[in-house]
Design a protein around this motif. Structure first.
Motif, PDB file in Angstrom:
ATOM      1  N   TYR A 139      32.748  41.867  37.731  1.00 60.22           N
ATOM      2  CA  TYR A 139      33.870  41.932  37.993  1.00 60.22           C
ATOM      3  C   TYR A 139      34.822  41.552  36.731  1.00 60.22           C
ATOM      4  CZ  TYR A 139      32.079  41.229  42.547  1.00 60.22           C
ATOM      5  OH  TYR A 139      31.162  41.296  43.656  1.00 60.22           O
ATOM      6  N   PRO A 140      36.114  42.088  36.696  1.00 60.70           N
ATOM      7  CA  PRO A 140      37.087  41.683  35.686  1.00 60.70           C
ATOM      8  C   PRO A 140      37.121  39.952  35.711  1.00 60.70           C
ATOM      9  CG  PRO A 140      37.906  43.416  36.632  1.00 60.70           C
ATOM     10  CD  PRO A 140      36.735  42.951  37.361  1.00 60.70           C
ATOM     11  N   THR A 193      31.684  40.863  33.080  1.00 63.19           N
ATOM     12  CA  THR A 193      32.584  41.990  33.281  1.00 63.19           C
ATOM     13  C   THR A 193      31.760  43.139  33.234  1.00 63.19           C
ATOM     14  OG1 THR A 193      32.962  41.950  30.812  1.00 63.19           O
ATOM     15  CG2 THR A 193      34.145  40.522  32.214  1.00 63.19           C
ATOM     16  N   ASN A 222      45.520  34.336  37.915  1.00 56.19           N
ATOM     17  CA  ASN A 222      44.277  34.691  37.790  1.00 56.19           C
ATOM     18  C   ASN A 222      43.805  34.929  36.438  1.00 56.19           C
ATOM     19  OD1 ASN A 222      43.705  34.767  40.645  1.00 56.19           O
ATOM     20  ND2 ASN A 222      44.173  37.108  40.926  1.00 56.19           N
ATOM     21  N   ARG A 223      44.648  35.189  35.634  1.00 55.86           N
ATOM     22  CA  ARG A 223      44.486  35.540  34.278  1.00 55.86           C
ATOM     23  C   ARG A 223      43.844  34.220  33.557  1.00 55.86           C
ATOM     24  NH1 ARG A 223      48.915  37.336  29.545  1.00 55.86           N
ATOM     25  NH2 ARG A 223      47.419  37.968  28.003  1.00 55.86           N
ATOM     26  N   THR A 239      36.133  37.321  40.890  1.00 54.35           N
ATOM     27  CA  THR A 239      35.767  36.054  39.980  1.00 54.35           C
ATOM     28  C   THR A 239      36.368  34.969  40.392  1.00 54.35           C
ATOM     29  OG1 THR A 239      35.900  37.665  38.140  1.00 54.35           O
ATOM     30  CG2 THR A 239      35.920  35.509  37.585  1.00 54.35           C
ATOM     31  N   ASP A 250      39.820  38.156  35.418  1.00 59.16           N
ATOM     32  CA  ASP A 250      41.189  37.941  36.132  1.00 59.16           C
ATOM     33  C   ASP A 250      41.203  38.449  37.490  1.00 59.16           C
ATOM     34  OD1 ASP A 250      41.536  40.719  35.510  1.00 59.16           O
ATOM     35  OD2 ASP A 250      43.418  40.557  34.646  1.00 59.16           O
ATOM     36  N   SER A 251      40.051  38.842  38.278  1.00 61.61           N
ATOM     37  CA  SER A 251      39.954  39.515  39.379  1.00 61.61           C
ATOM     38  C   SER A 251      39.789  38.414  40.483  1.00 61.61           C
ATOM     39  CB  SER A 251      38.584  40.286  39.742  1.00 61.61           C
ATOM     40  OG  SER A 251      37.369  39.846  39.360  1.00 61.61           O
TER      41      SER A 251
END
Length: 231
Positions: free
Chosen positions: A154-155, A150, A216-217, A161, A157-158
Motif C-alpha cells: 500500500y502507499p 509500497t 495520513n501523510r 497503512t 499515506d493510505s
C-alpha cells in the motif's frame, strides 16, 4: 484412534484444512494417538496453520520468565505448540516471536532478523520491520523496507497503512513494553529510496497533540516515533 484405512496423504490434507480454519481444530487429531499427533506436527501442516487466536495473549506463548518482568515467570501454556509452528516457519508465529524478542528480550537486531523473514510478502511484517529499522537507527534499511512495502502492498499515506501501523502498536502494548524511549537517540527516519520525513509531521504533532489525529501523510513518521518511545 485415527481410522487406520486413511492413508497418510489424505489424513495430512484433512489436518491442513483443519489448521487453515483454526489451530484448535487440530486437538481431536492430536488426542487420537501417535499417528494423528505425528500428522499434525508435520511442518507442512503447521506452516500455514491459523494461530491468530493462540497469539492473542502473550501469556499463552511466552517463553519462561514471562513477557512482563513483574508478571508470571511460567512458560506460556501453548508455548510448545507455538514453537513447533515457529520452527515450521509459520508467518504468524515468526511475526509474534519477533515482537516478543523486541519487547521481552529487548533484542532489536534479533527482532529485525525475525520480522524480515517474511518481507516483502507479508504486509504486517514488512511494515513492522521498516519501523524497527528506523528505531534502531538503520535509516537506509528502513527506507528500503518502506519502498518494498509500497511496491508490494500500500502507499504510505493510505488508510490501509494506518490500520497496519495501529495494529502493530496494539500488539506491542500486549507485551507491556517499558516505555523507556530506549531508541530515542538512535531514531532516524529515512532519507533514501524516495522516502523522506513528511513536511507536515512536526506541525501535525504540535497541533493535534502527541500521536493524536495526525494526517495520513505523516502518520507513519508519528507511528514509528511512538513505537520508539514505547520500547
Amino acid at each position: 484412534m485415527v481410522n487406520p484405512t486413511l492413508p497418510d496423504d489424505l489424513l495430512s490434507k484433512i489436518a491442513k484444512n483443519l489448521a487453515d480454519q483454526c489451530w484448535s481444530d487440530l486437538r481431536p487429531l492430536v488426542r487420537a494417538g501417535t499417528r494423528g499427533r505425528d500428522i499434525v506436527y508435520r511442518p507442512d501442516v503447521l506452516k500455514d496453520a491459523n494461530i491468530l487466536t493462540l497469539c492473542d495473549s502473550p501469556d499463552d506463548f511466552q517463553a519462561g520468565g514471562g513477557h512482563n518482568p513483574s508478571g508470571s515467570a511460567d512458560e506460556g501454556r501453548h508455548r510448545t505448540f507455538f514453537l513447533r509452528c515457529f520452527t515450521a516457519n509459520n508467518p504468524t508465529a515468526v511475526y509474534y516471536e519477533g515482537i516478543r524478542v523486541l519487547t521481552h528480550e529487548r533484542n532489536i537486531n534479533g527482532a529485525i532478523r525475525l520480522l524480515q523473514r517474511h518481507a516483502p510478502v507479508r504486509a504486517n511484517a514488512t511494515l513492522a520491520c521498516a519501523i524497527v529499522f528506523i528505531c534502531a537507527g538503520y535509516d537506509y534499511m528502513g527506507g528500503l523496507f518502506l519502498q518494498l512495502f509500497t511496491r508490494n502492498h500500500y502507499p504510505l499515506d493510505s488508510v490501509a497503512t494506518r490500520v497496519l501501523g495501529d495494529e502493530f502498536i496494539e500488539e506491542i502494548k500486549k507485551f507491556d513494553p517499558p516505555y523507556s524511549n530506549t531508541y530515542g537517540p538512535t531514531f532516524s527516519y529515512p532519507t533514501s529510496h524516495g522516502i523522506s520525513m513528511p513536511p507536515c509531521a512536526l506541525y501535525c504533532y504540535m497541533v493535534s497533540g502527541a500521536f493524536q489525529n495526525v494526517c495520513n501523510r505523516c502518520y507513519l513518521w508519528s507511528c514509528a516515533r511512538r513505537v520508539s518511545q514505547m520500547l
